[in-house]
Motif scaffolding. Sequence first.
Motif, PDB file in Angstrom:
ATOM      1  N   ASN A 138       0.843  -1.198   0.000  1.00 57.37           N
ATOM      2  CA  ASN A 138       0.000   0.000   0.000  1.00 57.37           C
ATOM      3  C   ASN A 138       0.881   1.253   0.000  1.00 57.37           C
ATOM      4  O   ASN A 138       1.778   1.395   0.843  1.00 57.37           O
ATOM      5  CB  ASN A 138      -0.899   0.036   1.238  1.00 57.37           C
ATOM      6  CG  ASN A 138      -1.937  -1.070   1.206  1.00 57.37           C
ATOM      7  OD1 ASN A 138      -2.316  -1.530   0.136  1.00 57.37           O
ATOM      8  ND2 ASN A 138      -2.398  -1.493   2.371  1.00 57.37           N
ATOM      9  N   PHE A 140       0.151   5.313   0.207  1.00 53.93           N
ATOM     10  CA  PHE A 140      -0.986   6.213   0.421  1.00 53.93           C
ATOM     11  C   PHE A 140      -0.511   7.617   0.787  1.00 53.93           C
ATOM     12  O   PHE A 140       0.591   7.810   1.305  1.00 53.93           O
ATOM     13  CB  PHE A 140      -1.917   5.668   1.508  1.00 53.93           C
ATOM     14  CG  PHE A 140      -1.280   5.551   2.867  1.00 53.93           C
ATOM     15  CD1 PHE A 140      -0.543   4.441   3.220  1.00 53.93           C
ATOM     16  CD2 PHE A 140      -1.420   6.568   3.814  1.00 53.93           C
ATOM     17  CE1 PHE A 140       0.035   4.333   4.462  1.00 53.93           C
ATOM     18  CE2 PHE A 140      -0.856   6.462   5.059  1.00 53.93           C
ATOM     19  CZ  PHE A 140      -0.126   5.338   5.387  1.00 53.93           C
ATOM     20  N   GLY A 151      -4.952   6.180  -1.881  1.00 55.39           N
ATOM     21  CA  GLY A 151      -3.830   5.256  -1.968  1.00 55.39           C
ATOM     22  C   GLY A 151      -3.897   4.378  -3.186  1.00 55.39           C
ATOM     23  O   GLY A 151      -4.886   4.341  -3.919  1.00 55.39           O
ATOM     24  N   VAL A 153      -2.042   0.392  -4.657  1.00 55.97           N
ATOM     25  CA  VAL A 153      -1.263  -0.797  -4.298  1.00 55.97           C
ATOM     26  C   VAL A 153      -0.225  -0.980  -5.380  1.00 55.97           C
ATOM     27  O   VAL A 153      -0.559  -1.036  -6.568  1.00 55.97           O
ATOM     28  CB  VAL A 153      -2.161  -2.040  -4.179  1.00 55.97           C
ATOM     29  CG1 VAL A 153      -1.318  -3.267  -3.890  1.00 55.97           C
ATOM     30  CG2 VAL A 153      -3.187  -1.833  -3.073  1.00 55.97           C
TER      31      VAL A 153
ATOM     32  N   GLU B  72      -1.443  -1.458   6.483  1.00 54.41           N
ATOM     33  CA  GLU B  72      -1.495   0.002   6.608  1.00 54.41           C
ATOM     34  C   GLU B  72      -1.891   0.626   5.274  1.00 54.41           C
ATOM     35  O   GLU B  72      -1.492   0.117   4.217  1.00 54.41           O
ATOM     36  CB  GLU B  72      -0.141   0.535   7.068  1.00 54.41           C
ATOM     37  CG  GLU B  72       0.048   0.539   8.573  1.00 54.41           C
ATOM     38  CD  GLU B  72      -1.016   1.342   9.289  1.00 54.41           C
ATOM     39  OE1 GLU B  72      -1.344   2.456   8.853  1.00 54.41           O
ATOM     40  OE2 GLU B  72      -1.540   0.825  10.279  1.00 54.41           O
ATOM     41  N   PRO B  73      -2.683   1.649   5.250  1.00 46.73           N
ATOM     42  CA  PRO B  73      -3.097   2.523   6.375  1.00 46.73           C
ATOM     43  C   PRO B  73      -4.448   2.160   6.986  1.00 46.73           C
ATOM     44  O   PRO B  73      -5.016   2.947   7.744  1.00 46.73           O
ATOM     45  CB  PRO B  73      -3.187   3.873   5.695  1.00 46.73           C
ATOM     46  CG  PRO B  73      -3.651   3.528   4.318  1.00 46.73           C
ATOM     47  CD  PRO B  73      -3.047   2.208   3.976  1.00 46.73           C
ATOM     48  N   PHE B  74      -4.985   0.993   6.683  1.00 46.06           N
ATOM     49  CA  PHE B  74      -6.359   0.700   7.119  1.00 46.06           C
ATOM     50  C   PHE B  74      -6.550   0.661   8.636  1.00 46.06           C
ATOM     51  O   PHE B  74      -7.455   1.329   9.156  1.00 46.06           O
ATOM     52  CB  PHE B  74      -6.838  -0.597   6.467  1.00 46.06           C
ATOM     53  CG  PHE B  74      -7.135  -0.422   5.004  1.00 46.06           C
ATOM     54  CD1 PHE B  74      -8.403  -0.081   4.575  1.00 46.06           C
ATOM     55  CD2 PHE B  74      -6.138  -0.546   4.041  1.00 46.06           C
ATOM     56  CE1 PHE B  74      -8.672   0.107   3.219  1.00 46.06           C
ATOM     57  CE2 PHE B  74      -6.401  -0.361   2.708  1.00 46.06           C
ATOM     58  CZ  PHE B  74      -7.674  -0.027   2.289  1.00 46.06           C
ATOM     59  N   ASN B  77      -6.564   4.222  10.126  1.00 46.45           N
ATOM     60  CA  ASN B  77      -7.344   5.304   9.492  1.00 46.45           C
ATOM     61  C   ASN B  77      -8.758   4.811   9.200  1.00 46.45           C
ATOM     62  O   ASN B  77      -9.269   4.979   8.082  1.00 46.45           O
ATOM     63  CB  ASN B  77      -6.649   5.760   8.205  1.00 46.45           C
ATOM     64  CG  ASN B  77      -5.297   6.404   8.473  1.00 46.45           C
ATOM     65  OD1 ASN B  77      -5.222   7.598   8.765  1.00 46.45           O
ATOM     66  ND2 ASN B  77      -4.239   5.623   8.397  1.00 46.45           N
ATOM     67  N   LYS B  80     -11.298   7.304   7.875  1.00 40.31           N
ATOM     68  CA  LYS B  80     -11.190   7.777   6.489  1.00 40.31           C
ATOM     69  C   LYS B  80     -11.481   6.662   5.487  1.00 40.31           C
ATOM     70  O   LYS B  80     -11.986   6.924   4.402  1.00 40.31           O
ATOM     71  CB  LYS B  80      -9.789   8.304   6.231  1.00 40.31           C
ATOM     72  CG  LYS B  80      -9.376   9.468   7.117  1.00 40.31           C
ATOM     73  CD  LYS B  80      -7.998   9.969   6.722  1.00 40.31           C
ATOM     74  CE  LYS B  80      -7.526  11.042   7.671  1.00 40.31           C
ATOM     75  NZ  LYS B  80      -7.148  10.490   8.999  1.00 40.31           N
ATOM     76  N   LEU B  81     -11.117   5.449   5.840  1.00 39.77           N
ATOM     77  CA  LEU B  81     -11.196   4.363   4.861  1.00 39.77           C
ATOM     78  C   LEU B  81     -12.392   3.433   5.089  1.00 39.77           C
ATOM     79  O   LEU B  81     -12.833   2.765   4.156  1.00 39.77           O
ATOM     80  CB  LEU B  81      -9.894   3.549   4.895  1.00 39.77           C
ATOM     81  CG  LEU B  81      -8.636   4.320   4.488  1.00 39.77           C
ATOM     82  CD1 LEU B  81      -7.379   3.498   4.776  1.00 39.77           C
ATOM     83  CD2 LEU B  81      -8.690   4.653   2.999  1.00 39.77           C
ATOM     84  N   PHE B 178      -6.692  -0.884  -4.292  1.00 40.11           N
ATOM     85  CA  PHE B 178      -6.864  -0.078  -3.090  1.00 40.11           C
ATOM     86  C   PHE B 178      -8.331   0.266  -2.884  1.00 40.11           C
ATOM     87  O   PHE B 178      -8.841   0.248  -1.759  1.00 40.11           O
ATOM     88  CB  PHE B 178      -6.021   1.200  -3.203  1.00 40.11           C
ATOM     89  CG  PHE B 178      -5.844   1.919  -1.903  1.00 40.11           C
ATOM     90  CD1 PHE B 178      -4.841   1.554  -1.010  1.00 40.11           C
ATOM     91  CD2 PHE B 178      -6.689   2.962  -1.545  1.00 40.11           C
ATOM     92  CE1 PHE B 178      -4.683   2.215   0.189  1.00 40.11           C
ATOM     93  CE2 PHE B 178      -6.539   3.622  -0.337  1.00 40.11           C
ATOM     94  CZ  PHE B 178      -5.528   3.249   0.529  1.00 40.11           C
ATOM     95  N   GLN B 179      -9.000   0.539  -4.007  1.00 35.76           N
ATOM     96  CA  GLN B 179     -10.411   0.884  -3.909  1.00 35.76           C
ATOM     97  C   GLN B 179     -11.243  -0.323  -3.475  1.00 35.76           C
ATOM     98  O   GLN B 179     -12.202  -0.187  -2.718  1.00 35.76           O
ATOM     99  CB  GLN B 179     -10.892   1.406  -5.270  1.00 35.76           C
ATOM    100  CG  GLN B 179     -12.162   2.218  -5.227  1.00 35.76           C
ATOM    101  CD  GLN B 179     -12.002   3.522  -4.439  1.00 35.76           C
ATOM    102  OE1 GLN B 179     -10.896   3.966  -4.160  1.00 35.76           O
ATOM    103  NE2 GLN B 179     -13.120   4.113  -4.040  1.00 35.76           N
ATOM    104  N   LYS B 181     -10.271  -2.706  -1.551  1.00 35.88           N
ATOM    105  CA  LYS B 181     -10.057  -2.844  -0.110  1.00 35.88           C
ATOM    106  C   LYS B 181     -10.907  -1.842   0.657  1.00 35.88           C
ATOM    107  O   LYS B 181     -11.519  -2.166   1.671  1.00 35.88           O
ATOM    108  CB  LYS B 181      -8.578  -2.622   0.231  1.00 35.88           C
ATOM    109  CG  LYS B 181      -7.631  -3.697  -0.275  1.00 35.88           C
ATOM    110  CD  LYS B 181      -6.193  -3.342   0.112  1.00 35.88           C
ATOM    111  CE  LYS B 181      -5.213  -4.420  -0.302  1.00 35.88           C
ATOM    112  NZ  LYS B 181      -3.831  -4.093   0.072  1.00 35.88           N
TER     113      LYS B 181
END
Lengths: 903, 202
Positions: A138, A140, A151, A153, B72-74, B77, B80-81, B178-179, B181
């Motif tokens: 990740n 970000f 972010g 990947v 990270e960053p889940f 954050n 936000k996520l 990422f989206q 996730k």
Amino acid sequence: MSQEDPAGENYRTTVKRNRVLHWSWESKLPLECAAHFIRMRSMVDDARIPKPGFWSNWSSWEEADAQNSLGHDPLLVFPKDKLVEEGSNVTICYVSRIHRDNISCYLEGVQIYGEQLDRSVSAFELKNVSFIRKRGTNVFCKVDQGGALGGIVLFVSKVLEEPKDFSCETQDLKTLTCTWDPGSDTGLSKQPSQSYTLFESFSGKKTLCKHRNWCNWQVAQDSQETYNFTLVAENYLRKRSVSILFNLTQRVHPMTPYNLFPKNVGATNATMTWKVHSIGNNSTLLCQLELLAEGKVIQQHNVSIKVNGEYLLSELEPDTEYVARVRCAYTNHFWKWSELISQKFNTAEAAPSEAPDVWRNMKMVSGHPTVSLFWKPLSKVHANGKILFYNVIVENLDKPSRLEVLSIPAPTRSTELTLDQCSYQIHVTAHNSVGPSPASVIVISGDPGNEEVESGRVNGTEDGFSVSWKPQSGDATGYVVEWCDGPQDLPCALQWKNLGPNTTSTVISSGAFRPGVRYNFRIYEISAKRMAHLLEKKAGYLEELAPSDNPQVVMSNLTSHSFTLSWKDYSTESQPGFIQGYHVYLKPKAGEQCPPAFEKTVLPEDSLCCKHTIDNPEQKTFVVENLQPESVYEFFVTAYTSVGEGPLDAFTKITTLDEYSHILIRIILPMIFCVLIVMIICYLKHQWLKEKCYPDIPDPYKSSVLSLIKSKENPHLTIMNINDCVPDAIEVINKPEGSKIQFLGTRKSLTETEFTKPAYIYLLPTEKNYSGPGPCICFENFTYNQAASDFASCGHFPVTPQAPPHQLGPLTSPENLLKALEQNYMNSLGEIPAGEANLNYVSQLASSTSGDKDSLPTNPPEPALCSEYKMQMVIPLGLASAPPSENSSLSSTTLLGQGEHYR
Amino acid sequence: MKVLAAGVVPLLLVLHWKHGAGSPLPITPVNATCATRHPCHSNLMNQIKNQLTQLNSSAKALFILYYTAQGEPFPNNLDKLCSPNVTDFPPFHANGTERARLVELYRIIAYLGASLGNITRDQKVLNPSAHSLHSKLNATADVMRGLLSNVLCRLCSKYHVAHVDVAYGPDTSGKDVFQKKKLGCQLLGKYKQVIAVVAQAF
């Protein structure tokens, strides 16, 4: 053809008429992060036109702007899901709709720093990126303090490796198997693992391999002999290939042989058979047969076969496990051995090949020589099978007799024989299922003789004990060294070692040897007659240690100047080293010098001490001399070996005697003895002493008072001599019918004494006619009463001090007194008939006792009893004249208590 | 079309067309607009309550397991996520009639079931070694299927409701990793929030 430029990138190509040009280009900077512009120009590329040609003018710029289609997210990061190879560089950018400066970006939790392209776009170049994980990393960016977060990947792939060790071979000339080492896997969730494709150039065929490291290829039926294979490895990012060229018949790797079995297995040989898979028609295989024992190859044979193999293995050991294994190779052209096939087998048993090693120990039990026979188990090499039992045959050498045969089952390794005084020859054989071993012979002499020899010492080393000896006779057939493996205080595990006739030394080693343990070795010489004679004795330590305990010391002969120490119970044999002597430590009182023969030394605890060394281990007494009287000393005795002395124990305190005490003892003891003798004599002769020193009736002549009176008062005053006093004479008339006189003192009657004529008898002794002790006869004189006198002198009046008061009675009561008299008369004269004693007179010289009631019965014949003066006492007439009863004679008596006198 | 092809179509096949697959459709009488293949369980509402309770009790653990597996960053954050701002999520009114509540529940479970299918598919690719997460997602989907069947049975047997219009969440197959996730995390956050309310309402 491409060309790098800091501001842009040029691309040049040739295009033919009427063809559309397609150019795919990937920007280093993601298209979403900045607008890209393109323009083009052209020139004629024709050989007919001389060079250099002329370029056309540039076209106008065409803009490619992806930012307009990004959506409305406040913060966007690009490129999405980028796949790169490990070690490459990648540029990341973000596009912010909120136009803030406090945006930071992170890779694996670490902030990264980049370049701001414009107010809302920043780019970050990640150089030499490394592989992190298969599921991607990740990356970000976020607005600090609670803003938006965007972010991507990033997928980093490992670099695709070239396949290694690529090779192809066949087992049956029908199928080729190609193998290789694929290296690391480049599979990610974004990218599958690399694929492998096998391509053969001569046939033009190719196949997609299903496995990562091997692939099968079907051999063509058209007898193609030469093959050129190319293996291509491929992933999304890269392609790698490797090629080999070979002849098929040179890549034959036969299959593993099968059905390997032993056949006709004997004690020393066996036949092995096996089979192989055929390769084509009439192909020959070279097979290698190996024989292993205990994991080592001991035989190797090559055999050429077509299908069936067979080989006879010889020179095998009986009862041994072997492993046979076979592998084969293609004979026409050797490429590789096949895999091995193994088979275990055991050879058959054979009779033991060597006689057991036998030794003996002799001792006398109840007067009979008793022999303990020991033997060692045969080694596997010599046993040739499992030993089942041992035979012991005893043969008398002195007189013909039956052989005694003992069968002892294995694994017993000893037996005991009770023999007589004859000589015996003993045969010992070991038996397995096939037969007996050669016999081991030993001869036992009936007369053990005196085998005492001198003891020597032997030094131990790391390798063991180096024992040597001097041969006695020239006809020795060998020597035996015997010892016990354990300490002396444990039961002996007898060990021995056989040595040849020319040997005079050996090293005895054993894993059981321990430091600090005394081992005794006996060296025997074996004669030609197989008899053993003790040659020497040796004792030694593998490693000497200091004594572990100290002697128990007994102190004796303590004087004022010396004392003796002895430790006779201390055994020098059972110590962890050869005792070389003893150290006697003495601590004198503070400030005092060491006695002679002692030297000053410092103990481990830094205290000063006196030490005397005894260098004779057999001297177990020591006299400590030249000490101060009445002083406290402390002593301590320890043994020492070559390594050191024993542990430092507690000292024993002792105080020397006073210098004069022995003299005092010599004087006081005899004095006490003399005093005791005197006291004993005094006790035994106290009557005599009393009479001499303090009589009850002092001798007036001996009294000093007399002389005093004489000199001062009356010179004529004299003491009446008893000779001057004429005693009363009593005429006794002899009556014919006889009379009885009661002797009161003895309570005996005189009936045996008969007087035939009248005679005078002096009943009171005088100095002249008194010849010895005799009874005192009392006569009652009625002119006065004697009742108050001592009753014990003339009668037994059984009035005891414990008598009731009414028996003693108050003298003031005439009735009581009279009653008492009557009673006493009855008691004392009960045996005298009334009227027989018609003469009743009591002399004024009444008999009296000393007053000691105990003396009366024990000393009745004392003359003093009747020579005592007694005071006369007037008795009332009534009482005095009371007639006696008819049956009793009156006699003098008293009513006074014992020991009481009226004076 | 991608929505139908990915997670929703199989779900609908299982839930609605199961009994008719491979065989001629029965002729349904007009007065019996809905019919169940098997008689409904006598204690159906208790079954529904228990299933809701079960989902509610495991929702938080599933949420934690999910965002932890995303890296990270889940985890740090979540606001936000993973905030539960799913715009098209079906509504639920706890004070409505049982019939209305059952209809809304049906819509919610259908929505969640389709979304869980997408999440499970994505995670098997993105986190192939997160077996615990896969197991938890599958277990939740199983319970949801059972719950959906029970709700449908109840609606049909008691309220004669044979059909309920349902809506599904966005398909994630075209999104970047990422989206994917992030959407999965938001959905599970919303699920955790909604299932607590729904379980309480029954």
